[in-house]
Scaffold this active site. Structure first.
Site, PDB file in Angstrom:
ATOM      1  N   GLY A 120     -16.198   2.163 -16.552  1.00 15.49           N
ATOM      2  CA  GLY A 120     -14.832   1.744 -16.237  1.00 15.49           C
ATOM      3  C   GLY A 120     -14.729   0.642 -15.216  1.00 15.49           C
TER       4      GLY A 120
ATOM      5  CG  HIS B  11     -14.523  -1.326  -3.088  1.00 23.20           C
ATOM      6  ND1 HIS B  11     -14.304  -1.674  -4.404  1.00 23.20           N
ATOM      7  CD2 HIS B  11     -15.598  -2.048  -2.702  1.00 23.20           C
ATOM      8  CE1 HIS B  11     -15.186  -2.591  -4.776  1.00 23.20           C
ATOM      9  NE2 HIS B  11     -15.993  -2.829  -3.771  1.00 23.20           N
TER      10      HIS B  11
ATOM     11  CB  ALA C 181     -14.475   6.964 -18.748  1.00 23.06           C
TER      12      ALA C 181
ATOM     13  CE1 TYR D  27      -3.315  -3.034   0.820  1.00 26.81           C
ATOM     14  CE2 TYR D  27      -4.335  -1.147  -0.260  1.00 26.81           C
ATOM     15  CZ  TYR D  27      -4.362  -2.483   0.087  1.00 26.81           C
ATOM     16  OH  TYR D  27      -5.406  -3.266  -0.291  1.00 26.81           O
TER      17      TYR D  27
END
Ligand code: BV8
Ligand code: ZN
Length: 260
Positions: free
Chosen positions: A208, A140, A251, A79
């Site tokens: 997307g 999320h 997009a 991360y």
């Protein structure tokens, strides 16, 4: 752009102008043009030699509660690496068009536009889709925040460059990124708000996303089941049978055309 896509864009633009309650679900593809690799790309590209430090790992293994419990340090460092490579990324025209639409809808009062995003990169918010002002649900979570695995206390210390797993200031537990991992439940309230938006909308835009991750991928079916029109914007159609209008395009390219 081919004739068929031009024609579909025209029809979708009319749908957007007529719709009253719109639910937008975005996935990693809306951040692709900002230079953030999508989940599946990370997996596919992973096999290319020397594709970065983490290429030999499967994101689904790393972004999981088992992965963290098995090797907290490794998952924490993954991360930290993602935050480092993504900290200078900027919103692209897809994020900006959606933020502009939310602002316009709120000012005119003519439409209700709810944005549900699977992305944790914070680019929608950076583009102006402010959760304090508009309906923005980051189902999320958010890669820029951290909290304690044990007591859930938010960890507000700056963790830039930290390679060890930080210790919770309250209980001494392990600090983790505030994202939803595979195998973890979504935030109850966020999920309920997302389901309500999908259930009440008359137009659902899936933008997307490969529609492979649940329960997010189920929102399109929920919208369809109550009669909403379903639009998918993706250069690689997901073959979903419930899609009414398939816009095969990026997009960042088509959203500014669809939203004045
Ligand atoms: C849960 C945060 C239960 C972390 C993420 C078997 C069958 C079905 C389901 C399951 C199963 N086994 C397990 C499950 C459940 C699992 C799941 O769905 N697994 C899948 C993979 C099979 N789901 C979960 O575990 C969820 N939790 O179910 O909990 C529970 C209940 C009660 C109590 C305990 C437990 C949690 C899921 C959340 C996981 N976290 N992210 C992090 O980021 O580190 S998900 C992760 O994938 C990202 O958020 C990402 O956004 C998301 C989904 O992927 P996409 O966004 O769609 O991205 P992808 O790369 O796939 O696709 C990109 C698309 O963009 C492509 O289609 C591409 O063509 C397109 N594109 C590319 N460029 C562009 C573009 N489109 C437009 N413009 C462009 N320029
Ligand atoms: Zn704690």
């Amino acid at each position: 752009m081919d004739k068929a896509t031009e024609q579909t864009l025209k029809e979708v633009k009319q749908l957007i102008q007529k719709a009253k309650r719109i639910c937008i679900l975005t996935g990693a593809g809306v951040s692709a043009e900002s230079g953030i690799s999508t989940f599946r790309e990370a997996q596919q590209k992973g096999n290319e030699p020397g594709k970065g430090l983490w290429s030999q790992y499967d994101p689904q293994q790393l972004a999981s509660i088992e992965g963290f419990l098995k090797d907290p340090e490794m998952v924490w460092q993954w991360y930290q690496w993602r935050r480092e490579v993504n900290q200078d990324k900027e919103p692209n025209p897809a994020h900006t068009a959606i933020a502009h639409w939310q602002k316009q809808a709120k000012e005119s009062g003519k439409q209700k536009v709810t944005l549900i995003t699977q992305n944790v990169d914070g680019l929608h918010q950076k583009a102006g889709s402010d959760p304090q002002v508009y309906e923005v649900i980051d189902i999320h979570g958010n890669i820029w925040q951290n909290h304690c695995l044990q007591c859930r206390e938010q960890h507000l210390e700056d963790v830039t460059g930290l390679q060890q797993v930080p210790e919770c200031q309250v209980c001494g537990g392990q600090v983790r990124p505030s994202v939803v991992w595979f195998g973890e439940a979504l935030d109850e309230k966020k999920w309920q708000d997302g389901e309500t938006a999908a259930y009440c909308c008359d137009l659902f835009l899936s933008i997307g996303t490969s529609s492979q991750v649940y329960p997010a991928a189920g929102l399109m079916m929920l919208a369809k089941s109550q009669g909403a029109k379903i639009v998918e914007i993706n250069p690689e159609p997901t073959q979903s049978l419930v899609v009414d209008y398939q816009v095969i395009a990026k997009a960042g390219k088509v959203l500014p055309k669809l939203i004045d």
